[in-house]
Design a protein around this motif. Structure first.
Motif, mmCIF file in Angstrom:
data_model
loop_
_atom_site.group_PDB
_atom_site.id
_atom_site.type_symbol
_atom_site.label_atom_id
_atom_site.label_comp_id
_atom_site.label_asym_id
_atom_site.label_seq_id
_atom_site.Cartn_x
_atom_site.Cartn_y
_atom_site.Cartn_z
ATOM 1 N N SER A 140 0.808 -1.158 0.145
ATOM 2 C CA SER A 140 0.066 -0.055 -0.098
ATOM 3 C C SER A 140 0.879 1.173 -0.116
ATOM 4 O O SER A 140 1.923 1.331 0.721
ATOM 5 N N LEU A 141 0.685 2.218 -0.922
ATOM 6 C CA LEU A 141 1.301 3.361 -0.947
ATOM 7 C C LEU A 141 0.404 4.647 -1.419
ATOM 8 O O LEU A 141 -0.766 4.313 -1.984
ATOM 9 N N GLU A 142 0.871 5.894 -0.963
ATOM 10 C CA GLU A 142 0.199 6.839 -1.663
ATOM 11 C C GLU A 142 1.199 7.985 -2.326
ATOM 12 O O GLU A 142 2.325 8.231 -1.827
ATOM 13 N N VAL A 143 0.452 8.514 -2.997
ATOM 14 C CA VAL A 143 1.282 9.944 -3.915
ATOM 15 C C VAL A 143 0.387 11.001 -3.774
ATOM 16 O O VAL A 143 -0.676 11.079 -4.224
ATOM 17 N N ASN A 144 0.816 12.171 -3.009
ATOM 18 C CA ASN A 144 0.010 13.121 -3.112
ATOM 19 C C ASN A 144 0.400 14.148 -4.121
ATOM 20 O O ASN A 144 1.486 14.062 -4.853
ATOM 21 N N LYS A 145 -0.696 14.995 -4.727
ATOM 22 C CA LYS A 145 -0.509 15.719 -5.728
ATOM 23 C C LYS A 145 0.746 17.026 -5.420
ATOM 24 O O LYS A 145 0.737 17.472 -4.510
ATOM 25 N N GLU A 190 6.986 22.271 -12.308
ATOM 26 C CA GLU A 190 5.971 22.857 -13.267
ATOM 27 C C GLU A 190 4.737 22.294 -13.095
ATOM 28 O O GLU A 190 3.773 22.477 -13.886
ATOM 29 N N GLY A 191 4.672 21.211 -12.103
ATOM 30 C CA GLY A 191 3.125 20.752 -11.800
ATOM 31 C C GLY A 191 2.871 19.463 -11.978
ATOM 32 O O GLY A 191 1.934 18.936 -11.956
#
Length: 237
Positions: free
Chosen positions: A24-29, A186-187
């Protein structure tokens, strides 16, 4: 922080081999998140599962609140996730320009494509100099730049990078990592799989350490870089 990618308890098999065991893992914006670990720990398998090249047996992968596990790889590109594969895999008998155009095949916003092409040439001036050259004749570093540029041409919101430093000279590695930082500024959100743990931790916000298909540690990249356990195992410390 807004969660962009959520991987929830996925299990992935290669035939009878249980390659990924409940990750399980998460990547935030807006983040750069890195997966580090020894060879064969399951880092590339995790990326390939996120990008739809492999299907998890159980568990779910959600991108911007949409479940994408089990979705075809080309559809995953369409929702905004693009992978730069390990070993570059450029179309070697096509020109640099044709490779970049292939990256934009899902799009028809001509004027924006032109702007993105300019952006790629801004990040990778060497590609602009060689745009009529066949990709197979480029150096390893230039091919890596082309693979990254091609992925950026699909205008991804999440860029998956699989071992971008592989086989490159130290100076080039530095350059590629600077460019990854710029792309992120740059986003574009970045999930990075990397053998060069030192470099990866130096640019990432957060990191996950993989060991034999499981996450053994996770946290702030700077803290992990300073931890005794990580230094001993991965940073030659």
């Amino acid at each position: 922080m807004e969660t962009m990618l959520k991987v929830d308890d996925i299990n992935v098999y290669y035939g009878a081999i249980h390659a990924i065991k409940g990750i399980s893992l998460e990547v935030n914006k807006g983040e750069i998140v890195t997966l580090i670990g020894a060879n064969g720990a399951g880092k590339s398998t995790t990326l390939r599962t996120i990008s739809g090249l492999l299907k998890p047996k159980t568990g779910t992968i959600t991108f911007e609140d949409e479940v994408i596990s089990g979705t075809a790889a080309h559809k995953i590109v369409e929702v905004g996730v693009s992978q730069v594969p390990e070993g570059r895999r450029v179309f070697s008998n096509m020109t640099v320009m044709e490779n970049l155009e292939m990256g934009a095949y899902i799009r028809n916003d001509k004027s924006q494509i032109k702007l993105d092409l300019d952006k790629v040439f801004h990040h990778f001036p060497r590609l602009a100099e060689r745009k009529k050259q066949e990709a197979g004749t480029l150096s390893g570093g230039e091919q890596q730049m082309l693979a990254m540029g091609r992925a950026l041409m699909s205008a991804p919101r999440l860029l998956l990078l699989d071992e971008p430093s592989m086989g490159l000279a130290p100076l080039l590695i530095k350059e590629i990592f600077e460019i990854i930082k710029d792309i992120n500024k740059e986003g574009t959100t970045v999930l990075l799989v990397e053998q060069n743990a030192n470099m990866a931790l130096s640019i990432a916000n957060r990191a996950y350490v993989l060991e034999t298909g499981q996450i053994s540690l996770s946290g702030d990249a700077k803290e992990l870089a300073a931890s005794e356990e990580v230094r001993k195992a991965y940073l030659g410390g």
